[in-house]
Design a protein around this motif. Structure first.
Motif, PDB file in Angstrom:
ATOM      1  N   ASN A   1     -18.622 -11.030   0.516  1.00 38.46           N
ATOM      2  CA  ASN A   1     -19.018  -9.578   0.297  1.00 38.46           C
ATOM      3  C   ASN A   1     -17.964  -8.879  -0.214  1.00 38.46           C
ATOM      4  O   ASN A   1     -17.692  -7.973  -0.933  1.00 38.46           O
ATOM      5  CB  ASN A   1     -19.804  -9.083   1.508  1.00 38.46           C
ATOM      6  N   PHE A   2     -16.749  -9.068   0.653  1.00 40.21           N
ATOM      7  CA  PHE A   2     -15.594  -8.271   0.515  1.00 40.21           C
ATOM      8  C   PHE A   2     -14.903  -8.568  -0.782  1.00 40.21           C
ATOM      9  O   PHE A   2     -14.593  -7.534  -1.563  1.00 40.21           O
ATOM     10  CB  PHE A   2     -14.506  -8.926   1.796  1.00 40.21           C
ATOM     11  N   PHE A   3     -14.824  -9.648  -1.151  1.00 40.05           N
ATOM     12  CA  PHE A   3     -14.411 -10.043  -2.677  1.00 40.05           C
ATOM     13  C   PHE A   3     -14.986  -9.414  -3.607  1.00 40.05           C
ATOM     14  O   PHE A   3     -14.699  -8.906  -4.695  1.00 40.05           O
ATOM     15  CB  PHE A   3     -13.941 -11.459  -2.682  1.00 40.05           C
ATOM     16  N   LYS A   4     -16.215  -9.644  -3.721  1.00 38.25           N
ATOM     17  CA  LYS A   4     -17.080  -8.955  -4.518  1.00 38.25           C
ATOM     18  C   LYS A   4     -17.031  -7.513  -4.636  1.00 38.25           C
ATOM     19  O   LYS A   4     -17.022  -6.780  -5.596  1.00 38.25           O
ATOM     20  CB  LYS A   4     -18.707  -9.385  -4.152  1.00 38.25           C
ATOM     21  N   ALA A   5     -17.060  -6.832  -3.271  1.00 37.59           N
ATOM     22  CA  ALA A   5     -16.587  -5.325  -3.346  1.00 37.59           C
ATOM     23  C   ALA A   5     -15.106  -4.917  -4.083  1.00 37.59           C
ATOM     24  O   ALA A   5     -15.107  -4.034  -4.964  1.00 37.59           O
ATOM     25  CB  ALA A   5     -16.664  -4.817  -1.953  1.00 37.59           C
ATOM     26  N   MET A   6     -14.044  -5.874  -3.805  1.00 33.61           N
ATOM     27  CA  MET A   6     -12.917  -5.614  -4.421  1.00 33.61           C
ATOM     28  C   MET A   6     -13.060  -5.637  -5.845  1.00 33.61           C
ATOM     29  O   MET A   6     -12.191  -4.655  -6.562  1.00 33.61           O
ATOM     30  CB  MET A   6     -12.011  -6.560  -4.015  1.00 33.61           C
ATOM     31  N   GLU A   7     -13.776  -6.396  -6.410  1.00 35.38           N
ATOM     32  CA  GLU A   7     -13.955  -6.525  -7.992  1.00 35.38           C
ATOM     33  C   GLU A   7     -14.316  -4.989  -8.537  1.00 35.38           C
ATOM     34  O   GLU A   7     -14.230  -4.916  -9.534  1.00 35.38           O
ATOM     35  CB  GLU A   7     -15.114  -7.577  -8.508  1.00 35.38           C
ATOM     36  N   LEU A   8     -15.032  -4.204  -7.742  1.00 34.28           N
ATOM     37  CA  LEU A   8     -15.462  -2.683  -8.249  1.00 34.28           C
ATOM     38  C   LEU A   8     -14.014  -1.987  -8.537  1.00 34.28           C
ATOM     39  O   LEU A   8     -14.197  -0.891  -9.135  1.00 34.28           O
ATOM     40  CB  LEU A   8     -16.300  -2.224  -7.186  1.00 34.28           C
TER      41      LEU A   8
ATOM     42  N   VAL B   1       0.901  -1.055  -0.039  1.00 38.57           N
ATOM     43  CA  VAL B   1       0.080  -0.041  -0.011  1.00 38.57           C
ATOM     44  C   VAL B   1       1.006   1.256   0.077  1.00 38.57           C
ATOM     45  O   VAL B   1       1.849   1.144   0.558  1.00 38.57           O
ATOM     46  CB  VAL B   1      -0.736  -0.025   1.102  1.00 38.57           C
ATOM     47  N   SER B   2       0.210   2.408  -0.475  1.00 49.02           N
ATOM     48  CA  SER B   2       1.025   3.469  -0.675  1.00 49.02           C
ATOM     49  C   SER B   2       0.368   4.684   0.505  1.00 49.02           C
ATOM     50  O   SER B   2      -0.737   5.189   0.169  1.00 49.02           O
ATOM     51  CB  SER B   2       0.924   4.173  -1.952  1.00 49.02           C
ATOM     52  N   GLY B   3       0.941   4.554   1.691  1.00 52.02           N
ATOM     53  CA  GLY B   3       0.217   5.440   2.689  1.00 52.02           C
ATOM     54  C   GLY B   3      -1.147   4.774   3.135  1.00 52.02           C
ATOM     55  O   GLY B   3      -1.321   3.550   3.286  1.00 52.02           O
ATOM     56  N   PHE B   4      -2.003   5.795   3.334  1.00 53.30           N
ATOM     57  CA  PHE B   4      -3.464   5.189   3.563  1.00 53.30           C
ATOM     58  C   PHE B   4      -4.428   5.697   2.278  1.00 53.30           C
ATOM     59  O   PHE B   4      -4.696   6.923   2.043  1.00 53.30           O
ATOM     60  CB  PHE B   4      -4.133   6.349   4.750  1.00 53.30           C
ATOM     61  N   GLU B   5      -4.846   4.329   1.879  1.00 57.51           N
ATOM     62  CA  GLU B   5      -5.657   4.424   0.632  1.00 57.51           C
ATOM     63  C   GLU B   5      -7.067   4.180   0.909  1.00 57.51           C
ATOM     64  O   GLU B   5      -7.422   3.248   1.620  1.00 57.51           O
ATOM     65  CB  GLU B   5      -5.173   3.135  -0.143  1.00 57.51           C
ATOM     66  N   THR B   6      -7.967   4.829   0.388  1.00 57.06           N
ATOM     67  CA  THR B   6      -9.122   4.881   0.532  1.00 57.06           C
ATOM     68  C   THR B   6      -9.955   4.439  -0.848  1.00 57.06           C
ATOM     69  O   THR B   6      -9.501   5.386  -1.916  1.00 57.06           O
ATOM     70  CB  THR B   6      -9.924   6.009   1.243  1.00 57.06           C
ATOM     71  N   THR B   7     -11.011   3.718  -0.998  1.00 57.94           N
ATOM     72  CA  THR B   7     -11.596   3.422  -2.359  1.00 57.94           C
ATOM     73  C   THR B   7     -13.181   3.516  -1.992  1.00 57.94           C
ATOM     74  O   THR B   7     -13.531   3.018  -1.157  1.00 57.94           O
ATOM     75  CB  THR B   7     -11.239   2.159  -2.859  1.00 57.94           C
ATOM     76  N   ILE B   8     -13.849   4.344  -2.666  1.00 61.53           N
ATOM     77  CA  ILE B   8     -15.146   4.625  -2.692  1.00 61.53           C
ATOM     78  C   ILE B   8     -15.649   4.285  -3.906  1.00 61.53           C
ATOM     79  O   ILE B   8     -15.749   4.696  -4.947  1.00 61.53           O
ATOM     80  CB  ILE B   8     -15.599   6.041  -2.234  1.00 61.53           C
ATOM     81  N   ARG B   9     -16.743   3.233  -3.815  1.00 60.28           N
ATOM     82  CA  ARG B   9     -17.792   2.973  -5.203  1.00 60.28           C
ATOM     83  C   ARG B   9     -19.051   3.341  -4.476  1.00 60.28           C
ATOM     84  O   ARG B   9     -19.820   2.320  -4.365  1.00 60.28           O
ATOM     85  CB  ARG B   9     -17.571   1.420  -5.466  1.00 60.28           C
ATOM     86  N   ALA B  10     -19.315   4.592  -4.763  1.00 61.01           N
ATOM     87  CA  ALA B  10     -20.586   5.264  -4.155  1.00 61.01           C
ATOM     88  C   ALA B  10     -22.024   4.474  -4.868  1.00 61.01           C
ATOM     89  O   ALA B  10     -23.015   4.231  -4.334  1.00 61.01           O
ATOM     90  CB  ALA B  10     -20.829   6.679  -4.220  1.00 61.01           C
ATOM     91  N   GLU B  11     -21.710   4.449  -6.108  1.00 61.82           N
ATOM     92  CA  GLU B  11     -22.789   3.752  -7.068  1.00 61.82           C
ATOM     93  C   GLU B  11     -23.150   2.527  -6.597  1.00 61.82           C
ATOM     94  O   GLU B  11     -24.431   2.134  -6.596  1.00 61.82           O
ATOM     95  CB  GLU B  11     -22.758   3.949  -8.290  1.00 61.82           C
TER      96      GLU B  11
END
Length: 408
Positions: free
Chosen positions: A242-249, A196-206
């Motif tokens: 649920n976690f891995f399904k989210a990752m695919e986004l 990871v590069s520091g603190f990474e946040t990923t948002i898939r609001a849709e």
């Protein structure tokens, strides 16, 4: 104020309780610190200590001790919103611009030891059975060690640093205000071989999914992820799926996770309400999550606990030394806490809906592309080194939008 065996009894010895006990003991007060756990021990946590919390550790002379544990520093924050990303480094506060994501087994033990070194008396594996109240004033506690007889201890003030389900809060029933329902279930696990590069946040609001990743001790990466509380039951039976399904986004991120190894079970909760509680009354004070709580998506809990510990210790020092009355000092603590917390609280509540941001926010994020100064400022809000109202002030927003529209 009434007399007791102690000046203060602190119930709960983690990120709010131990610093409060330490700061009071350093001023020469008689402090009893109790916790049902023994240390080192783990607790559910977002891990992240943003720069203001790191600056507090430095003020307390504890930062070198944390650094000596080989916890990797976090100098870079990023937010991947899908169509656009914002990334940068926070501006410093009190000369500190880095964060850390320590394991709580290490951080809490460090804080407990600092309280003991300062002169606080520690009782681990101690259960508080009852808060003693006489004529409307809290006067002490009754409890027992792991295999001991019940004991009663009295103090001028009892401080509840015992979290959301605070026994002290249950006993005194403080006014609760600005409440928000739990909106987001949050779970996390530890992974090895996940760069990871520091603190990474990923948002898939849709898709109403979001996750983060940050480095912690022993070469591990802590990965929290969240989904709406109304979908909690449907996904609780298969959190990993649920976690891995989210990752695919986010295919690039999913690739990294596929190359990593999960080293722990998933830990988390869907019970993450927001509230402020009146944090003081006759003979009692609340600090940390016992007095104020929000969804952990912005990872501000440890920072807020450190801030409140300093405010409470200062107000109680004034009361004990008769510089100003108890009620006056603690009312000032409440006001300072609420003013500091409210912008972040509102932002967190909005963030935790996992809804797409309103159009004006989307435009602002879009306008930051190619403008590193604006991105660093946005990151500074997330890292709590720049007050949100300053960043979102109309003149600053206008400046960012104007720079984006200017031909170049």
């Amino acid at each position: 104020m009434s007399n007791g065996n102690y000046d203060a009894i602190v119930v709960g010895a983690r990120c709010a309780g131990s610093p409060t006990a330490m700061l009071l003991a350093r001023k020469g007060y008689r402090v009893l610190l109790v916790d049902k756990a023994s240390f080192p021990s783990d607790t559910m946590s977002t891990h992240l200590v943003h720069p203001p919390g790191v600056a507090a550790l430095e003020r307390w002379g504890l930062l070198e001790k944390l650094e000596a544990t080989d916890c990797p520093p976090v100098n870079h924050y990023s937010f991947d919103f899908g169509p656009v990303s914002v990334a940068g480094s926070p501006q410093p506060i009190d000369g500190v611009a880095r964060a850390y994501g320590p394991r709580r087994t290490i951080l809490d033990k460090l804080l407990v030891d600092a309280a003991v070194d300062a002169g606080a008396e520690l009782r681990e594996e101690f259960t508080v059975d009852e808060i003693l109240i006489e004529d409307g004033t809290v006067t002490g506690i009754r409890g027992h060690a792991k295999s001991g007889d019940p004991v009663t201890e009295r103090a001028q003030v009892v401080i509840g640093a015992d979290g959301k389900h605070s026994l002290l809060a249950k006993a005194v029933e403080p006014e609760s205000y600005n409440e928000r329902p739990s909106q987001l279930a949050m779970y996390y696990a530890y992974w090895s071989d996940l760069p990871v590069s520091g603190f990474e946040t990923t948002i898939r609001a849709e898709n109403r999914r979001g996750w983060a990743a940050l480095p912690t001790h022993d070469g591990l990466t802590c990965m929290p992820f969240g989904w709406p509380v109304e979908e909690f039951k449907a996904n609780r039976g298969d959190i990993e799926g649920n976690f891995f399904k989210a990752m695919e986004l986010a295919p690039e991120f999913a690739e990294r996770v596929r190359g990593a190894k999960r080293e722990s079970k998933f830990i988390g909760s869907a019970e993450l309400p927001g509230y402020f509680r009146k944090p003081f009354g006759p003979g009692w004070v609340l600090v940390g999550d016992a007095g104020y709580h929000k969804n952990p998506i912005t990872a501000m809990g440890i920072n807020d606990a450190f801030r409140d510990a300093e405010l409470v210790a200062s107000a109680l020092d004034d009361a004990f030394s008769e510089k100003r009355p108890f009620d006056e000092g603690l009312a000032s603590y409440q006001q300072t806490r609420d003013e500091a917390a409210m912008p972040v609280y509102e932002f967190t509540a909005e963030f935790a809906t996992m809804e797409p941001p309103p159009p004006e926010m989307q435009q602002l994020i879009g306008a930051m592309q190619g403008n590193q100064e604006a991105q660093d400022s946005f990151i500074s809000v997330q890292a709590a080194t720049l007050p949100a109202p300053e960043f979102f002030a109309p003149e600053n927003v206008g400046k960012i939008m104007g720079a984006s529209a200017a031909p170049g």
